[in-house]
Design a protein around this motif. Sequence first.
Motif, PDB file in Angstrom:
ATOM      1  N   PHE A  96      -9.008  13.726   1.317  1.00  0.00           N
ATOM      2  CA  PHE A  96      -9.795  13.330   2.483  1.00  0.00           C
ATOM      3  C   PHE A  96     -11.257  13.555   2.134  1.00  0.00           C
ATOM      4  O   PHE A  96     -11.650  14.676   1.810  1.00  0.00           O
ATOM      5  CB  PHE A  96      -9.401  14.159   3.705  1.00  0.00           C
ATOM      6  CG  PHE A  96     -10.174  13.814   4.952  1.00  0.00           C
ATOM      7  CD1 PHE A  96      -9.909  12.648   5.650  1.00  0.00           C
ATOM      8  CD2 PHE A  96     -11.179  14.662   5.416  1.00  0.00           C
ATOM      9  CE1 PHE A  96     -10.628  12.336   6.797  1.00  0.00           C
ATOM     10  CE2 PHE A  96     -11.898  14.351   6.553  1.00  0.00           C
ATOM     11  CZ  PHE A  96     -11.619  13.178   7.242  1.00  0.00           C
ATOM     12  N   GLN A  97     -12.010  12.479   2.186  1.00  0.00           N
ATOM     13  CA  GLN A  97     -13.418  12.534   1.786  1.00  0.00           C
ATOM     14  C   GLN A  97     -13.561  13.154   0.391  1.00  0.00           C
ATOM     15  O   GLN A  97     -14.386  14.031   0.145  1.00  0.00           O
ATOM     16  CB  GLN A  97     -14.242  13.302   2.831  1.00  0.00           C
ATOM     17  CG  GLN A  97     -14.258  12.610   4.193  1.00  0.00           C
ATOM     18  CD  GLN A  97     -15.000  13.407   5.248  1.00  0.00           C
ATOM     19  OE1 GLN A  97     -15.359  14.557   5.032  1.00  0.00           O
ATOM     20  NE2 GLN A  97     -15.237  12.791   6.404  1.00  0.00           N
ATOM     21  N   ASP A 112      -4.951   9.173  -3.653  1.00  0.00           N
ATOM     22  CA  ASP A 112      -4.014   9.588  -2.630  1.00  0.00           C
ATOM     23  C   ASP A 112      -3.119   8.415  -2.292  1.00  0.00           C
ATOM     24  O   ASP A 112      -3.063   7.433  -2.984  1.00  0.00           O
ATOM     25  CB  ASP A 112      -4.777  10.079  -1.381  1.00  0.00           C
ATOM     26  CG  ASP A 112      -5.565   8.969  -0.732  1.00  0.00           C
ATOM     27  OD1 ASP A 112      -5.543   7.847  -1.273  1.00  0.00           O
ATOM     28  OD2 ASP A 112      -6.182   9.215   0.307  1.00  0.00           O
ATOM     29  N   LYS A 133     -14.782   4.666   6.413  1.00  0.00           N
ATOM     30  CA  LYS A 133     -14.607   6.077   6.054  1.00  0.00           C
ATOM     31  C   LYS A 133     -13.161   6.501   6.290  1.00  0.00           C
ATOM     32  O   LYS A 133     -12.394   5.818   6.983  1.00  0.00           O
ATOM     33  CB  LYS A 133     -15.548   6.970   6.864  1.00  0.00           C
ATOM     34  CG  LYS A 133     -15.244   7.013   8.360  1.00  0.00           C
ATOM     35  CD  LYS A 133     -16.170   8.007   9.072  1.00  0.00           C
ATOM     36  CE  LYS A 133     -15.817   8.116  10.551  1.00  0.00           C
ATOM     37  NZ  LYS A 133     -16.680   9.100  11.241  1.00  0.00           N
ATOM     38  N   ASP A 134     -12.801   7.627   5.701  1.00  0.00           N
ATOM     39  CA  ASP A 134     -11.471   8.194   5.913  1.00  0.00           C
ATOM     40  C   ASP A 134     -11.357   8.750   7.324  1.00  0.00           C
ATOM     41  O   ASP A 134     -12.301   9.345   7.853  1.00  0.00           O
ATOM     42  CB  ASP A 134     -11.204   9.336   4.923  1.00  0.00           C
ATOM     43  CG  ASP A 134     -11.046   8.844   3.499  1.00  0.00           C
ATOM     44  OD1 ASP A 134     -10.767   7.648   3.316  1.00  0.00           O
ATOM     45  OD2 ASP A 134     -11.207   9.659   2.566  1.00  0.00           O
ATOM     46  N   TYR A 158      -7.717   4.910   6.041  1.00  0.00           N
ATOM     47  CA  TYR A 158      -9.073   4.396   5.824  1.00  0.00           C
ATOM     48  C   TYR A 158      -9.422   3.411   6.929  1.00  0.00           C
ATOM     49  O   TYR A 158      -8.727   2.423   7.157  1.00  0.00           O
ATOM     50  CB  TYR A 158      -9.189   3.713   4.464  1.00  0.00           C
ATOM     51  CG  TYR A 158     -10.602   3.274   4.140  1.00  0.00           C
ATOM     52  CD1 TYR A 158     -11.575   4.206   3.789  1.00  0.00           C
ATOM     53  CD2 TYR A 158     -10.964   1.921   4.213  1.00  0.00           C
ATOM     54  CE1 TYR A 158     -12.870   3.813   3.503  1.00  0.00           C
ATOM     55  CE2 TYR A 158     -12.255   1.526   3.931  1.00  0.00           C
ATOM     56  CZ  TYR A 158     -13.218   2.473   3.574  1.00  0.00           C
ATOM     57  OH  TYR A 158     -14.505   2.083   3.294  1.00  0.00           O
ATOM     58  N   ARG A 182      -7.349   5.950  -2.947  1.00  0.00           N
ATOM     59  CA  ARG A 182      -8.743   6.319  -3.096  1.00  0.00           C
ATOM     60  C   ARG A 182      -8.903   7.311  -4.222  1.00  0.00           C
ATOM     61  O   ARG A 182      -8.064   8.175  -4.452  1.00  0.00           O
ATOM     62  CB  ARG A 182      -9.266   6.926  -1.782  1.00  0.00           C
ATOM     63  CG  ARG A 182      -9.363   5.904  -0.682  1.00  0.00           C
ATOM     64  CD  ARG A 182      -9.835   6.559   0.597  1.00  0.00           C
ATOM     65  NE  ARG A 182      -8.920   7.580   1.042  1.00  0.00           N
ATOM     66  CZ  ARG A 182      -7.788   7.313   1.667  1.00  0.00           C
ATOM     67  NH1 ARG A 182      -7.433   6.068   1.892  1.00  0.00           N
ATOM     68  NH2 ARG A 182      -7.005   8.296   2.062  1.00  0.00           N
ATOM     69  N   VAL A 224      -3.806  10.615   6.176  1.00  0.00           N
ATOM     70  CA  VAL A 224      -5.161  10.148   5.891  1.00  0.00           C
ATOM     71  C   VAL A 224      -5.145   8.622   5.834  1.00  0.00           C
ATOM     72  O   VAL A 224      -4.354   8.025   5.105  1.00  0.00           O
ATOM     73  CB  VAL A 224      -5.683  10.711   4.561  1.00  0.00           C
ATOM     74  CG1 VAL A 224      -7.087  10.183   4.274  1.00  0.00           C
ATOM     75  CG2 VAL A 224      -5.693  12.236   4.598  1.00  0.00           C
TER      76      VAL A 224
END
Length: 643
Positions: free
Chosen positions: A187-188, A115, A275-276, A269, A119, A267
């Motif tokens: 996201f995640q 993204d 974590k996002d 980090y 990530r 989004v």
Amino acid sequence: MASSSSEEGNHKNASSLIDELQFDMDDDQPMVETSGAEKSLSLKASAEQSDTADEIWRNIENNRVRFPTNRDDRREGLKRTTTLKSPPGAEGEVVVSTTDDSSKQSTPTSPTGTDGGGRDGESSDKEKAGRGSLENKSILKPSPSVGTSLLNLVNEGTGAKASGTENGSPSMMDEAWERLRSSFVYFQKKPVGTLAAVDPSAEALNYNQVFVRDFVPTALAYLMKVPDPEPEIVKNFLLKTLHLQGWKKTIDNFTLGEGVMPASFKVMYDSYQEKDVLKADFGGSAIGRVAPVDSGFWWIILLRSYTKCTGDYTLAEKPEVQKGMKLILNLCLSDGFDTFPTLLCADGCSMIDRRMGIYGYPIEIQALFFFALRCAQQMLKQDTDSNRLIGRIERRITALSYHIRNYYWLDFTQLNNIYRYKTEEYSHTAVNKFNVIPESIPDWVFDFMPLRGGYFIGNVSPARMDFRWFLIGNCIAILSSLATLAQATAIMDLVEERWEDLIGEMPLKIAYPALEGYQWRIVTGCDPKNIRWSYHNGGSWPVLLWLLTAACIKAGRPQIAKRAIELVEQRLSKDGWPEYYDGKKGRYIGKQARKYQTWSISGYLVAKLMIENPSNLAMISLEEDKKIEKPRLTRSASWSCSR
């Protein structure tokens, strides 16, 4: 003027090539000059065209809903339309096949990628929409469109390659899919949307966010994708934005309504939490600090498109999704001091998110409002609370359709009536209900309005009519059936009659005409980005191609969309998929336009996918419901009071 071959075209000068692009027709349908008598006959024939177009549209989607009264009926209306086939031995006819097999569902593949933050994404299982057995067939007859027929359109589409690439532009389609995929935001490790633009040559600003309205054409592209749709990103987006709706929204110590949807989210980090995390914008960071009224409507419309495509009713029936819809609807249907059924809005509350004089009751918001109300009515579950809400929706739809169809509609006859209006009329017998001063009609309208054609004007409020053309509002009015069949036909007539003004060399004008001089200074506040024929002020936006294409197919005029698509294919990819174009004809890449704009890419893909398979239109269109048709009232007899 008949079409010339490509070899001869290479030797033409630039001026003649532009003319050829604007007026070129199919090889087997040359354009010829018509005599006065022939034109008279064509005007007579146009009156008969509406019935034919209505029949074609009715047969394109045989499974649409007419205000269902129970849950099973609503599901029937959300069946997925799949393929169109030409039956053997049936010359001039096409069979529309529909299926409803929601039991065969899994999760589509999410490609490994990165993204905006770099990530890695994670692959998941593919989802294949169940095709099922043939349940429903109906016959399509040739379209009344000049220059081609719906039969030819369907035959071209059904013969296309599985990748959706055909008709001389495979590399452009392949590039579009590749660039669209590269804009995914995760996201995640799950795809939740797409970046607004991926332009390495420009500062990111807020183009590195996922915008709700921007994502709609991308979502439709992946729902229509052949051979296998990829609805996972659409489902993830719907749930993630629903989650953001539940956040407490405060701007300068003022709390926004609970039902407000975000304009965009990003989004990020969090290195501390490792974590996002999501960062949402509800208007606090937007130009002018205006909340997005259209976001909630687009969310409901997209939810219906997802359900229509996949047959996955479980998503719409989730308690949190039902609650989200009700929050949006309650926000818009709340009681107030309004004497109109239209929705009062501030400037900058929609795609035109800067000061452009659309405050009041803009047609874009009213058409989206109507569309969202009808979609929600299909998806709300049957219970005591929902039934009360559905009753309010039905009453609002009836009032809103009457108001827009009567007071926003402008054609030659109505323009002449307004020109002759009396003013200072008192009591409910007034014909000039909004006390519009005829001298306020701008001079350009008299030259712009053809004898054949019409459109919904931009805004109507006390002593004010905004006569500008806004494409989004008019196309959404057609798709939602806010426009009657006759009005939809007239809008298409206007587009053809004023092709040079509304389409030009690069489709499509978001608004017409541009504000200039003193008017520009007063209305826009001397906005340097909205100078004349640029950005929202008469700029040309390729993303709008998908809306025009959908409206043209529904109105039985697909050839208009084909001409526009051919113009786009001449330049859009070569120019780097810009956000918008400048100039009266849309000739120049926008002064501040981002390159590789995601919705310019997805708008082209959706237009191509609908032209190749018109049954895709069912995902983003509704048929007129006969229940909202009331006896026609005159302007002087539309007032009533009861105790």
